[in-house]
Design a protein around this motif. Structure first.
Motif, PDB file in Angstrom:
ATOM      1  N   PRO A 151       0.820  -1.235   0.000  1.00 35.52           N
ATOM      2  CA  PRO A 151       0.000   0.000   0.000  1.00 35.52           C
ATOM      3  C   PRO A 151       0.841   1.266   0.000  1.00 35.52           C
ATOM      4  N   TRP A 152       1.923   1.248   0.772  1.00 30.84           N
ATOM      5  CA  TRP A 152       2.757   2.448   0.889  1.00 30.84           C
ATOM      6  C   TRP A 152       3.521   2.715  -0.396  1.00 30.84           C
ATOM      7  N   LEU A 153       4.057   1.665  -1.002  1.00 30.76           N
ATOM      8  CA  LEU A 153       4.853   1.859  -2.211  1.00 30.76           C
ATOM      9  C   LEU A 153       3.985   2.219  -3.414  1.00 30.76           C
ATOM     10  N   ILE A 154       2.757   1.722  -3.459  1.00 31.83           N
ATOM     11  CA  ILE A 154       1.849   2.142  -4.525  1.00 31.83           C
ATOM     12  C   ILE A 154       1.484   3.620  -4.346  1.00 31.83           C
ATOM     13  N   TRP A 155       1.256   4.039  -3.107  1.00 34.09           N
ATOM     14  CA  TRP A 155       0.977   5.453  -2.833  1.00 34.09           C
ATOM     15  C   TRP A 155       2.160   6.330  -3.239  1.00 34.09           C
ATOM     16  N   TRP A 156       3.378   5.813  -3.073  1.00 29.99           N
ATOM     17  CA  TRP A 156       4.593   6.581  -3.332  1.00 29.99           C
ATOM     18  C   TRP A 156       4.956   6.628  -4.819  1.00 29.99           C
ATOM     19  N   ARG A 157       4.355   5.812  -5.678  1.00 26.54           N
ATOM     20  CA  ARG A 157       4.764   5.703  -7.076  1.00 26.54           C
ATOM     21  C   ARG A 157       4.790   7.026  -7.832  1.00 26.54           C
ATOM     22  N   PRO A 158       3.766   7.877  -7.707  1.00 24.98           N
ATOM     23  CA  PRO A 158       3.842   9.145  -8.453  1.00 24.98           C
ATOM     24  C   PRO A 158       5.058   9.979  -8.075  1.00 24.98           C
ATOM     25  N   TRP A 159       5.404   9.992  -6.784  1.00 22.74           N
ATOM     26  CA  TRP A 159       6.561  10.762  -6.335  1.00 22.74           C
ATOM     27  C   TRP A 159       7.862  10.103  -6.793  1.00 22.74           C
ATOM     28  N   TRP A 160       7.866   8.786  -6.859  1.00 22.26           N
ATOM     29  CA  TRP A 160       9.034   8.060  -7.367  1.00 22.26           C
ATOM     30  C   TRP A 160       9.316   8.459  -8.803  1.00 22.26           C
ATOM     31  N   GLY A 161       8.264   8.589  -9.604  1.00 25.59           N
ATOM     32  CA  GLY A 161       8.438   9.008 -10.985  1.00 25.59           C
ATOM     33  C   GLY A 161       8.936  10.436 -11.106  1.00 25.59           C
ATOM     34  N   VAL A 162       8.411  11.317 -10.250  1.00 26.69           N
ATOM     35  CA  VAL A 162       8.813  12.728 -10.288  1.00 26.69           C
ATOM     36  C   VAL A 162      10.291  12.893  -9.974  1.00 26.69           C
ATOM     37  N   THR A 163      10.813  12.055  -9.080  1.00 26.33           N
ATOM     38  CA  THR A 163      12.210  12.202  -8.644  1.00 26.33           C
ATOM     39  C   THR A 163      13.187  11.379  -9.475  1.00 26.33           C
ATOM     40  N   GLN A 164      12.717  10.709 -10.523  1.00 29.39           N
ATOM     41  CA  GLN A 164      13.587   9.784 -11.246  1.00 29.39           C
ATOM     42  C   GLN A 164      14.798  10.487 -11.867  1.00 29.39           C
ATOM     43  N   GLN A 165      14.590  11.626 -12.512  1.00 31.61           N
ATOM     44  CA  GLN A 165      15.712  12.312 -13.156  1.00 31.61           C
ATOM     45  C   GLN A 165      16.754  12.743 -12.129  1.00 31.61           C
ATOM     46  N   TRP A 166      16.290  13.218 -10.982  1.00 31.48           N
ATOM     47  CA  TRP A 166      17.234  13.630  -9.933  1.00 31.48           C
ATOM     48  C   TRP A 166      18.013  12.432  -9.409  1.00 31.48           C
ATOM     49  N   ARG A 167      17.305  11.332  -9.170  1.00 29.17           N
ATOM     50  CA  ARG A 167      17.973  10.135  -8.665  1.00 29.17           C
ATOM     51  C   ARG A 167      18.957   9.583  -9.685  1.00 29.17           C
ATOM     52  N   GLN A 168      18.564   9.601 -10.949  1.00 25.94           N
ATOM     53  CA  GLN A 168      19.447   9.093 -11.990  1.00 25.94           C
ATOM     54  C   GLN A 168      20.713   9.942 -12.084  1.00 25.94           C
ATOM     55  N   ALA A 169      20.562  11.260 -12.026  1.00 30.19           N
ATOM     56  CA  ALA A 169      21.731  12.141 -12.080  1.00 30.19           C
ATOM     57  C   ALA A 169      22.669  11.898 -10.904  1.00 30.19           C
ATOM     58  N   TRP A 170      22.077  11.670  -9.735  1.00 32.50           N
ATOM     59  CA  TRP A 170      22.884  11.466  -8.524  1.00 32.50           C
ATOM     60  C   TRP A 170      23.641  10.137  -8.578  1.00 32.50           C
ATOM     61  N   TRP A 171      22.934   9.054  -8.931  1.00 29.86           N
ATOM     62  CA  TRP A 171      23.529   7.721  -8.889  1.00 29.86           C
ATOM     63  C   TRP A 171      24.474   7.444 -10.058  1.00 29.86           C
ATOM     64  N   THR A 172      24.376   8.215 -11.133  1.00 31.48           N
ATOM     65  CA  THR A 172      25.289   7.992 -12.258  1.00 31.48           C
ATOM     66  C   THR A 172      26.544   8.853 -12.185  1.00 31.48           C
ATOM     67  N   MET A 173      26.667   9.630 -11.109  1.00 32.32           N
ATOM     68  CA  MET A 173      27.887  10.434 -10.928  1.00 32.32           C
ATOM     69  C   MET A 173      29.038   9.517 -10.518  1.00 32.32           C
ATOM     70  N   PRO A 174      30.208   9.653 -11.172  1.00 37.04           N
ATOM     71  CA  PRO A 174      31.373   8.850 -10.776  1.00 37.04           C
ATOM     72  C   PRO A 174      31.742   9.148  -9.322  1.00 37.04           C
ATOM     73  N   PRO A 175      32.231   8.150  -8.575  1.00 37.64           N
ATOM     74  CA  PRO A 175      32.538   6.781  -9.025  1.00 37.64           C
ATOM     75  C   PRO A 175      31.427   5.780  -8.697  1.00 37.64           C
ATOM     76  N   THR A 176      30.194   6.254  -8.446  1.00 35.90           N
ATOM     77  CA  THR A 176      29.125   5.356  -8.005  1.00 35.90           C
ATOM     78  C   THR A 176      28.875   4.201  -8.971  1.00 35.90           C
ATOM     79  N   PRO A 177      28.730   4.431 -10.293  1.00 36.53           N
ATOM     80  CA  PRO A 177      28.480   3.294 -11.182  1.00 36.53           C
ATOM     81  C   PRO A 177      29.556   2.211 -11.093  1.00 36.53           C
ATOM     82  N   ASP A 178      30.813   2.641 -11.025  1.00 39.32           N
ATOM     83  CA  ASP A 178      31.903   1.671 -10.940  1.00 39.32           C
ATOM     84  C   ASP A 178      31.844   0.888  -9.633  1.00 39.32           C
TER      85      ASP A 178
END
Length: 293
Positions: A151-178
């Motif tokens: 129930p909680w994660l389904i409620w959170w889905r719209p916000w998860w989508g809104v933050t995707q670009q920010w999360r992607q930018a953060w997690w793809t910064m070196p050296p995190t991918p490596d």
């Protein structure tokens, strides 16, 4: 994935499912692993030029939206068959990686008459009773966690989508991918491939991630190998930390006629780490050749 500039989408029992198509010839469907997407198979066209390649984004991964209904082994298998039906494909070869291999095995069990050949990459069974009990317990715990957090994660889905670009930018910064890839692969990968893999991981729906984790220990998988199956190829990296050779050999004991191919100096993602060796083995298997050195 570079197999096609166009991302297609169909309706399945789990809702919309995205996929990519390239090439002409006998159809071959690819299923990616946990936290991946169809882009993991981007090198396939170079090694399989005479095949019609269909790479699917499993529900909640890549460009396929997360479904409202729970993601299960059976529902994912039906989603794969829905893609084949939408493309008017009656019979096809099927290759899955890790989680995708588990789903591919379920597809072959559900519709064996439609699967010509089955390739299972980086996938195996427990090597002993102790390990088997741990996998079973872990699967049950993931199922309980999915039911509790649903129930909680389904409620959170719209916000998860809104933050995707920010999360992607953060997690793809070196050296995190490596750092994230280092335990999984045997040798360093190109930075663009690492960033792509992390972006796919970050895009995965959290509830789907939990539900998909429970699939790997599903008892239906061991029941499936006791039923008639098409010819099977098992491919794995010799140094796979997730599914070591001992687990692949444990699976091969259930499939005495399966061909087994270990890629030297390779980890958990052979189609990315050693694409030439991986796809050449698949090509030989699909063409009916028996010698895999």
């Amino acid at each position: 994935m570079s197999t096609s500039p166009t991302l297609w989408e169909i309706e399945s029992p789990l809702g919309p499912v995205a996929f990519r198509v390239s090439g002409q010839g006998r159809p071959l469907i690819f299923l990616h692993g946990w936290g991946g997407s169809s882009r993991y198979w981007q090198a396939a066209p170079a090694f399989l030029p005479n095949r019609r390649l269909i790479a699917i984004d499993l529900p909640g991964c890549g460009a396929s939206p997360a479904p409202i209904e729970p993601v299960t082994l059976a529902s994912c298998a039906r989603a794969v068959l829905a893609v084949a039906d939408a493309l008017d494909i009656d019979r096809f070869a099927l290759v899955g990686h890790s989680l995708g291999a588990a789903i591919a095995l379920a597809v072959a069990d559900l519709a064996c008459e439609r699967v010509e050949r089955l390739g299972l990459v980086s996938f195996g069974f427990s090597a002993n009773l102790y390990e088997d009990s741990l996998v079973t317990i872990a699967g049950a715990q993931w199922q309980i966690a999915a039911a509790y957090w649903r129930p909680w994660l389904i409620w959170w889905r719209p916000w998860w989508g809104v933050t995707q670009q920010w999360r992607q930018a953060w997690w793809t910064m070196p050296p995190t991918p490596d750092l994230l890839a280092r335990p999984m692969v045997r040798r360093p990968l190109d930075s663009s491939l690492l960033a792509q893999g992390v972006a796919d991981l970050v895009a995965m729906d959290p509830l789907v991630a939990i539900e998909a984790a429970a699939i790997m220990g599903h008892p239906q998988l061991k029941r499936a190998v006791q039923h008639p199956l098409p010819p099977v190829l098992l491919i794995s990296g010799r140094y796979d930390p997730v599914c070591p050779p001992i687990n692949v050999k444990a699976l091969s004991r259930y499939l005495p006629n399966a061909k087994v191919y270990f890629i030297p100096d390779c980890g958990h993602v052979p189609m990315v780490e050693e694409p030439a060796a991986c796809y050449q083995a698949i090509a030989q298997f699909l063409d009916g050749e028996n010698e895999l050195s």
